[in-house]
Design a protein around this motif. Structure first.
Motif, short mmCIF file in Angstrom:
data_model
loop_
_atom_site.label_atom_id
_atom_site.label_comp_id
_atom_site.label_asym_id
_atom_site.label_seq_id
_atom_site.Cartn_x
_atom_site.Cartn_y
_atom_site.Cartn_z
N HIS A 12 -7.74 0.45 -4.73
CA HIS A 12 -6.54 -0.08 -4.09
C HIS A 12 -6.38 -1.58 -4.38
N VAL A 15 -5.16 -2.05 -7.89
CA VAL A 15 -3.71 -1.83 -7.98
C VAL A 15 -2.97 -3.06 -7.47
N LEU A 16 -3.41 -3.62 -6.36
CA LEU A 16 -2.74 -4.81 -5.82
C LEU A 16 -2.80 -5.99 -6.79
N SER A 69 7.09 -2.72 -4.35
CA SER A 69 5.81 -2.07 -4.65
C SER A 69 4.64 -2.88 -4.09
N SER A 73 2.20 -1.49 -1.11
CA SER A 73 0.77 -1.41 -1.37
C SER A 73 -0.03 -2.21 -0.35
N SER A 76 0.08 -0.33 2.82
CA SER A 76 -0.79 0.84 2.72
C SER A 76 -2.26 0.46 2.96
N GLN A 100 1.37 4.30 -0.42
CA GLN A 100 0.82 3.98 -1.73
C GLN A 100 1.58 4.73 -2.83
N ALA A 103 4.68 2.86 -3.42
CA ALA A 103 4.42 1.68 -4.24
C ALA A 103 4.38 2.06 -5.72
N ALA A 144 -1.72 3.60 -8.80
CA ALA A 144 -1.17 3.66 -7.44
C ALA A 144 -0.90 5.10 -7.02
#
Length: 158
Positions: A12, A15-16, A69, A73, A76, A100, A103, A144
């Motif tokens: 996660h 992804v961020l 997005s 995220s 989330s 998520q 996102a 994601a």
């Protein structure tokens, strides 16, 4: 179980980071000494000069999708930590997974709109190529979605 949670959190956060970098960095289109992103067009040479990007509706929709997005995220991740401590045993992380996945769909929509419409903004030439920030946005999309699906499947244990 602790290793699984750590892996999910690392995915996660990855992804961020990809979403933040792809939204902020000025490397969506590269043409020699000229770079363009969602916010500004820069020219390097003897003097580094940046101008604000166009106000095209499609570019504003790409900007909105990328920001949404990031918001989805972050929300989330926050909801995951909240549900981790408040969810009953055996419960699923549906809300976290849905945000998520949203996102992922937002970043996919933004990158797809940019792919189709960038020639309206900068004329295509042999030297024009997509920059690394554009590629990072496309990399964030499947990651994601995958993390969102993992959240939906995941059950809370003691």
């Amino acid at each position: 179980m602790l290793l699984l949670l750590l892996g999910i959190i690392v995915l996660h956060v990855t992804v961020l980071v990809l979403l933040f970098v792809s939204t902020i960095v000025s490397q969506w289109l590269v043409n020699g000494g000229h770079t363009a992103d969602l916010w500004q067009n820069c020219t390097s040479g003897s003097v580094f000069h940046c101008l604000t990007s166009s106000t095209n509706e499609w570019l504003q929709s790409v900007q909105a999708m990328m920001i949404l997005s990031i918001i989805f995220s972050v929300l989330s991740l926050f909801l995951f930590f909240c549900q981790l401590f408040t969810l009953t045993k055996g419960g699923r992380f549906y809300i976290t997974g849905i945000f998520q996945i949203l996102a992922g769909l937002c970043v996919m929509s933004g990158a797809a709109i940019f792919t189709v419409r960038h020639t309206d903004w900068h004329q295509a030439s042999e030297n024009t190529s997509y920059g690394f920030a554009y590629i990072l946005a496309w990399m964030a999309f499947p990651l994601a979605l995958a993390s969102g699906i993992v959240y939906v499947i995941l059950r809370k244990r003691e």
